[in-house]
Scaffold this motif. Structure first.
Motif, PDB file in Angstrom:
ATOM      1  N   SER A  11       9.940  14.473   4.829  1.00 46.31           N
ATOM      2  CA  SER A  11      10.951  13.748   5.595  1.00 46.31           C
ATOM      3  C   SER A  11      10.985  12.255   5.313  1.00 46.31           C
ATOM      4  O   SER A  11      12.010  11.617   5.500  1.00 46.31           O
ATOM      5  N   GLN A  12       9.867  11.685   4.856  1.00 43.81           N
ATOM      6  CA  GLN A  12       9.835  10.255   4.552  1.00 43.81           C
ATOM      7  C   GLN A  12       9.997   9.956   3.067  1.00 43.81           C
ATOM      8  O   GLN A  12      10.095   8.794   2.673  1.00 43.81           O
ATOM      9  N   GLY A  13      10.026  11.002   2.243  1.00 39.93           N
ATOM     10  CA  GLY A  13      10.103  10.805   0.808  1.00 39.93           C
ATOM     11  C   GLY A  13       8.810  10.207   0.268  1.00 39.93           C
ATOM     12  O   GLY A  13       7.865   9.925   1.003  1.00 39.93           O
ATOM     13  N   ILE A  14       8.774  10.041  -1.057  1.00 39.46           N
ATOM     14  CA  ILE A  14       7.663   9.355  -1.717  1.00 39.46           C
ATOM     15  C   ILE A  14       8.254   8.383  -2.731  1.00 39.46           C
ATOM     16  O   ILE A  14       9.053   8.813  -3.572  1.00 39.46           O
ATOM     17  N   PRO A  15       7.894   7.092  -2.688  1.00 39.89           N
ATOM     18  CA  PRO A  15       6.908   6.474  -1.795  1.00 39.89           C
ATOM     19  C   PRO A  15       7.433   6.344  -0.361  1.00 39.89           C
ATOM     20  O   PRO A  15       8.635   6.314  -0.139  1.00 39.89           O
ATOM     21  N   VAL A  16       6.490   6.265   0.575  1.00 42.38           N
ATOM     22  CA  VAL A  16       6.804   6.027   1.974  1.00 42.38           C
ATOM     23  C   VAL A  16       6.844   4.529   2.218  1.00 42.38           C
ATOM     24  O   VAL A  16       6.006   3.778   1.689  1.00 42.38           O
ATOM     25  N   ILE A  17       7.806   4.085   2.994  1.00 41.24           N
ATOM     26  CA  ILE A  17       7.932   2.655   3.296  1.00 41.24           C
ATOM     27  C   ILE A  17       6.610   2.111   3.833  1.00 41.24           C
ATOM     28  O   ILE A  17       6.034   2.664   4.780  1.00 41.24           O
ATOM     29  N   GLY A  18       6.121   1.038   3.217  1.00 43.29           N
ATOM     30  CA  GLY A  18       4.961   0.319   3.726  1.00 43.29           C
ATOM     31  C   GLY A  18       3.616   0.944   3.434  1.00 43.29           C
ATOM     32  O   GLY A  18       2.576   0.389   3.811  1.00 43.29           O
ATOM     33  N   ILE A  19       3.566   2.094   2.754  1.00 46.95           N
ATOM     34  CA  ILE A  19       2.309   2.791   2.490  1.00 46.95           C
ATOM     35  C   ILE A  19       1.837   2.459   1.069  1.00 46.95           C
ATOM     36  O   ILE A  19       2.594   2.573   0.108  1.00 46.95           O
ATOM     37  N   LYS A  20       0.574   2.075   0.948  1.00 50.30           N
ATOM     38  CA  LYS A  20       0.004   1.682  -0.345  1.00 50.30           C
ATOM     39  C   LYS A  20      -0.948   2.733  -0.903  1.00 50.30           C
ATOM     40  O   LYS A  20      -1.831   2.436  -1.700  1.00 50.30           O
ATOM     41  N   HIS A  21      -0.781   3.973  -0.475  1.00 46.61           N
ATOM     42  CA  HIS A  21      -1.588   5.067  -1.008  1.00 46.61           C
ATOM     43  C   HIS A  21      -1.352   5.169  -2.520  1.00 46.61           C
ATOM     44  O   HIS A  21      -0.253   4.918  -3.007  1.00 46.61           O
ATOM     45  N   PRO A  22      -2.390   5.525  -3.297  1.00 45.95           N
ATOM     46  CA  PRO A  22      -2.222   5.591  -4.762  1.00 45.95           C
ATOM     47  C   PRO A  22      -1.051   6.466  -5.220  1.00 45.95           C
ATOM     48  O   PRO A  22      -0.384   6.129  -6.207  1.00 45.95           O
ATOM     49  N   VAL A  23      -0.764   7.572  -4.529  1.00 50.32           N
ATOM     50  CA  VAL A  23       0.370   8.412  -4.942  1.00 50.32           C
ATOM     51  C   VAL A  23       1.685   7.663  -4.739  1.00 50.32           C
ATOM     52  O   VAL A  23       2.607   7.768  -5.557  1.00 50.32           O
ATOM     53  N   CYS A  24       1.776   6.874  -3.677  1.00 52.55           N
ATOM     54  CA  CYS A  24       2.992   6.090  -3.439  1.00 52.55           C
ATOM     55  C   CYS A  24       3.166   4.981  -4.475  1.00 52.55           C
ATOM     56  O   CYS A  24       4.292   4.519  -4.701  1.00 52.55           O
ATOM     57  N   LEU A  25       2.070   4.577  -5.095  1.00 56.60           N
ATOM     58  CA  LEU A  25       2.116   3.515  -6.108  1.00 56.60           C
ATOM     59  C   LEU A  25       2.188   4.072  -7.526  1.00 56.60           C
ATOM     60  O   LEU A  25       2.237   3.297  -8.488  1.00 56.60           O
ATOM     61  N   SER A  26       2.195   5.383  -7.662  1.00 62.63           N
ATOM     62  CA  SER A  26       2.201   6.021  -8.980  1.00 62.63           C
ATOM     63  C   SER A  26       3.425   5.609  -9.794  1.00 62.63           C
ATOM     64  O   SER A  26       4.524   5.449  -9.259  1.00 62.63           O
ATOM     65  N   THR A  27       3.236   5.468 -11.104  1.00 61.23           N
ATOM     66  CA  THR A  27       4.348   5.167 -12.009  1.00 61.23           C
ATOM     67  C   THR A  27       4.920   6.439 -12.640  1.00 61.23           C
ATOM     68  O   THR A  27       5.898   6.374 -13.386  1.00 61.23           O
ATOM     69  N   ASN A  28       4.318   7.577 -12.339  1.00 63.00           N
ATOM     70  CA  ASN A  28       4.811   8.860 -12.843  1.00 63.00           C
ATOM     71  C   ASN A  28       6.057   9.243 -12.048  1.00 63.00           C
ATOM     72  O   ASN A  28       6.020   9.386 -10.826  1.00 63.00           O
ATOM     73  N   LEU A  29       7.169   9.445 -12.732  1.00 65.72           N
ATOM     74  CA  LEU A  29       8.423   9.766 -12.050  1.00 65.72           C
ATOM     75  C   LEU A  29       8.324  11.059 -11.254  1.00 65.72           C
ATOM     76  O   LEU A  29       9.052  11.248 -10.279  1.00 65.72           O
ATOM     77  N   LYS A  30       7.434  11.959 -11.639  1.00 67.67           N
ATOM     78  CA  LYS A  30       7.281  13.212 -10.896  1.00 67.67           C
ATOM     79  C   LYS A  30       6.611  13.002  -9.541  1.00 67.67           C
ATOM     80  O   LYS A  30       6.619  13.904  -8.706  1.00 67.67           O
ATOM     81  N   ASP A  31       6.024  11.842  -9.319  1.00 63.92           N
ATOM     82  CA  ASP A  31       5.441  11.512  -8.017  1.00 63.92           C
ATOM     83  C   ASP A  31       6.419  10.789  -7.101  1.00 63.92           C
ATOM     84  O   ASP A  31       6.062  10.423  -5.984  1.00 63.92           O
ATOM     85  N   LYS A  32       7.651  10.573  -7.561  1.00 66.80           N
ATOM     86  CA  LYS A  32       8.663   9.904  -6.743  1.00 66.80           C
ATOM     87  C   LYS A  32       9.652  10.964  -6.265  1.00 66.80           C
ATOM     88  O   LYS A  32      10.333  11.589  -7.081  1.00 66.80           O
ATOM     89  N   ARG A  33       9.706  11.148  -4.935  1.00 65.08           N
ATOM     90  CA  ARG A  33      10.431  12.296  -4.405  1.00 65.08           C
ATOM     91  C   ARG A  33      11.417  11.877  -3.310  1.00 65.08           C
ATOM     92  O   ARG A  33      11.027  11.257  -2.325  1.00 65.08           O
ATOM     93  N   LEU A  34      12.693  12.237  -3.489  1.00 63.58           N
ATOM     94  CA  LEU A  34      13.686  12.097  -2.429  1.00 63.58           C
ATOM     95  C   LEU A  34      13.559  13.276  -1.473  1.00 63.58           C
ATOM     96  O   LEU A  34      12.802  14.221  -1.708  1.00 63.58           O
TER      97      LEU A  34
END
Length: 255
Positions: A11-34
């Motif tokens: 529901s919040q997508g990835i990255p999540v607003i304001g979250i600095k978790h390593p997955v949210c900071l990933s440069t891999n496009l497969k880790d970016k999710r609408l």
């Protein structure tokens, strides 16, 4: 049949607003999710499942210029909040958009988007919608293509999954009734949610998703509705069974 994964996030997508978790900071496009949604192109009939807040962006990035129907799984905002953005399709076709949903979901849409359903003093820029109320296990058709709506338990909330020939899409699953398992036999491809590693009260975690897949026995399964807590896409793929994969945004399946 082509399946376009428009979004594969929670529901919040990835990255999540304001979250600095390593997955949210990933440069891999497969880790970016609408937010989760698919578009099915079935012999030139285009069917959308869920119309979330990223709908406009999703349509633009695949350059989609036609839409024949929208199917809703349930009423939560990450699955419905983009409804106003169907306007260009209504205007291009000069007709109402067929929308298929449970009665409870229709009533929720009428409250949230009251101006769309207004019959007097209607705002001329509002999209036009043609409502079709549906129920679990009662088949319906879109352009003569048979669709099977299935009961899915999103915690205590009864929602819908859908089967199209030998493909099925289930999201926000926690449990499934035996009647639904029966309707999911002999699938080529199953899509089902896997939120994270830890348990959640209303969504599958990874273990639960794999248990459903083991019982349903599709030839292939793809996991969606993924939160950053599940981990990095490439790392999780290495621990999955050989017929199970993580879906990712803009993945296209030919079935």
């Amino acid at each position: 049949m082509k399946i376009h994964f428009l979004g594969t996030g929670t529901s919040q997508g990835i990255p999540v607003i304001g979250i600095k978790h390593p997955v949210c900071l990933s440069t891999n496009l497969k880790d970016k999710r609408l937010r989760s949604s698919i578009l099915i192109d079935w012999n030139n009939t285009k069917i959308l499942i869920d119309c979330g807040p990223d709908f406009r962006q999703q349509m633009l990035r695949i350059d989609n210029d036609a839409l024949d129907a929208i199917l809703f799984t349930h009423e939560h905002a990450d699955h419905t909040a983009g409804l106003d953005d169907i306007r260009p399709y209504c205007f291009m076709e000069s007709k109402a958009m067929p929308v298929y949903a449970q009665n409870r979901v229709v009533e929720s849409l009428k409250r949230r988007f009251d101006y769309i359903f207004e019959t007097t003093n209607r705002y001329p820029g509002a999209p036009s919608i043609e409502i079709h109320e549906i129920e679990a296990y009662k088949d319906f058709s879109v352009n003569n293509k048979i669709i099977k709506p299935l009961l899915v338990n999103h915690g205590s909330l009864p929602i819908l999954g859908y089967r199209f020939e030998n493909f099925a899409y289930l999201t926000d699953v926690k449990t499934l009734d035996e009647a639904t398992y029966k309707q999911l036999e002999n699938l080529d491809v199953l899509v089902i949610n896997a939120l994270r590693i830890q348990e959640h009260p209303t969504h599958n975690n990874l273990t639960e998703a794999l248990e459903h897949i083991s019982k349903i026995k599709p030839k292939k399964a793809y996991l969606t509705h993924i939160g950053f807590q599940l981990g990095f896409h490439d790392e999780i793929e290495t621990i999955l069974p050989e017929n199970v994969f993580l879906a990712y945004d803009q993945l296209i399946l030919d079935i």
